[in-house]
Design an enzyme around this catalytic site. Structure first.
Site, mmCIF file in Angstrom:
data_model
loop_
_atom_site.group_PDB
_atom_site.id
_atom_site.type_symbol
_atom_site.label_atom_id
_atom_site.label_comp_id
_atom_site.label_asym_id
_atom_site.label_seq_id
_atom_site.Cartn_x
_atom_site.Cartn_y
_atom_site.Cartn_z
ATOM 1 N N CYS A 42 0.833 -1.192 0.000
ATOM 2 C CA CYS A 42 0.000 0.000 0.000
ATOM 3 C C CYS A 42 0.868 1.241 0.000
ATOM 4 O O CYS A 42 1.899 1.287 0.646
ATOM 5 C CB CYS A 42 -0.908 -0.018 1.222
ATOM 6 S SG CYS A 42 -2.017 1.382 1.315
ATOM 7 N N HIS A 67 -9.317 -3.810 -1.720
ATOM 8 C CA HIS A 67 -8.246 -3.104 -1.003
ATOM 9 C C HIS A 67 -8.636 -1.645 -0.790
ATOM 10 O O HIS A 67 -8.522 -1.110 0.315
ATOM 11 C CB HIS A 67 -6.948 -3.211 -1.801
ATOM 12 C CG HIS A 67 -5.789 -2.497 -1.196
ATOM 13 N ND1 HIS A 67 -4.681 -3.137 -0.679
ATOM 14 C CD2 HIS A 67 -5.559 -1.177 -1.010
ATOM 15 C CE1 HIS A 67 -3.826 -2.250 -0.206
ATOM 16 N NE2 HIS A 67 -4.342 -1.046 -0.401
ATOM 17 N N GLU A 68 -9.076 -0.986 -1.877
ATOM 18 C CA GLU A 68 -9.431 0.429 -1.776
ATOM 19 C C GLU A 68 -10.705 0.627 -0.949
ATOM 20 O O GLU A 68 -10.832 1.612 -0.215
ATOM 21 C CB GLU A 68 -9.595 1.041 -3.176
ATOM 22 C CG GLU A 68 -8.381 0.904 -4.082
ATOM 23 C CD GLU A 68 -7.131 1.523 -3.501
ATOM 24 O OE1 GLU A 68 -7.227 2.332 -2.561
ATOM 25 O OE2 GLU A 68 -6.034 1.192 -3.996
#
Length: 225
Positions: free
Chosen positions: A144, A186-187
């Protein structure tokens, strides 16, 4: 993914990931999580004042509000999304969530190719919601942009069904699978104040803890773990 890094860099760059940088098994796959190249800290980006925030900045854990109809109509959300893409590409990422640049709104952008020349692949999701997860799951390495110099194995659903709005406020429904589903998840986590280290197994978390400790010390007082 946070700002996920792009796919090209995954084979060699998984050791340095960002705002969902989700890493794939293949070196040819990019992500905002991940990137096609090794993601970098872009610092000052031409055309925007937005910056990638690093853990443990409180914005990464704060509650995120929905984008309003007024904000969509006046173009403010569209402007933010455009500038988020500038930051994402500068960081060699494939995805970025608004909280990662200090805007606590339910907004994410990504381009699974990580290539700004392929602008037709750009996706903007306003007020997204995952309405169905597959029971089938797999594990991939993720990184990330908000967590430089680290990565780890994260388990996620292989496919998801999503409802959201586009920049014109129109409701959209989509089903994502594979790499795109991982980027989205993920986002999306960022919009819930969840970061990828929260999903690491104990062993992987222990491995990155020294780097996390360094980030906390560098940030100073006021961080939100």
């Amino acid at each position: 993914f946070c700002a996920l890094p792009s796919p090209r860099h995954f084979a060699t760059a998984f050791s340095r990931s960002n705002s969902i940088a989700a890493v794939r098994h293949f070196s040819s796959v990019p992500t905002g999580l991940f990137s096609v190249k090794e993601e970098v800290d872009p610092g000052v980006v031409e055309g925007t004042d937005l910056r990638v925030l690093k853990y443990p900045d409180p914005s990464l854990r704060a509650e995120n509000s929905e984008c309003t109809e007024e904000e969509l109509k006046d173009g403010s959300i569209s402007k933010i999304a455009k500038e988020m893409f500038l930051v994402m590409y500068a960081a060699e990422g494939v995805g970025l969530a608004a909280p990662q640049v200090g805007i606590n709104k339910k907004l994410m952008v990504y381009n699974e190719s990580g290539d700004k020349k392929k602008w037709l692949d750009e996706i903007v999701m306003v007020n997204p919601e995952i309405v169905e997860f597959s029971e089938a799951r797999d594990v991939e390495i993720e990184g990330c942009l908000s967590f430089p110099n680290m990565n780890g194995k994260v388990e996620r659903s292989k496919w998801i069904k999503v409802e959201a709005q586009n920049l014109k406020g129109k409701k959209i429904k989509k089903k994502f699978k594979g790499w795109e589903a991982r980027i989205f998840q993920h986002e999306y986590d960022h919009l819930d104040g969840v970061v990828y280290i929260d999903r690491l197994e104990e062993e992987d978390r222990s491995e990155v803890q020294p780097v996390l400790d360094e980030l906390v010390e560098e940030f100073g007082e006021g961080g939100e773990l």
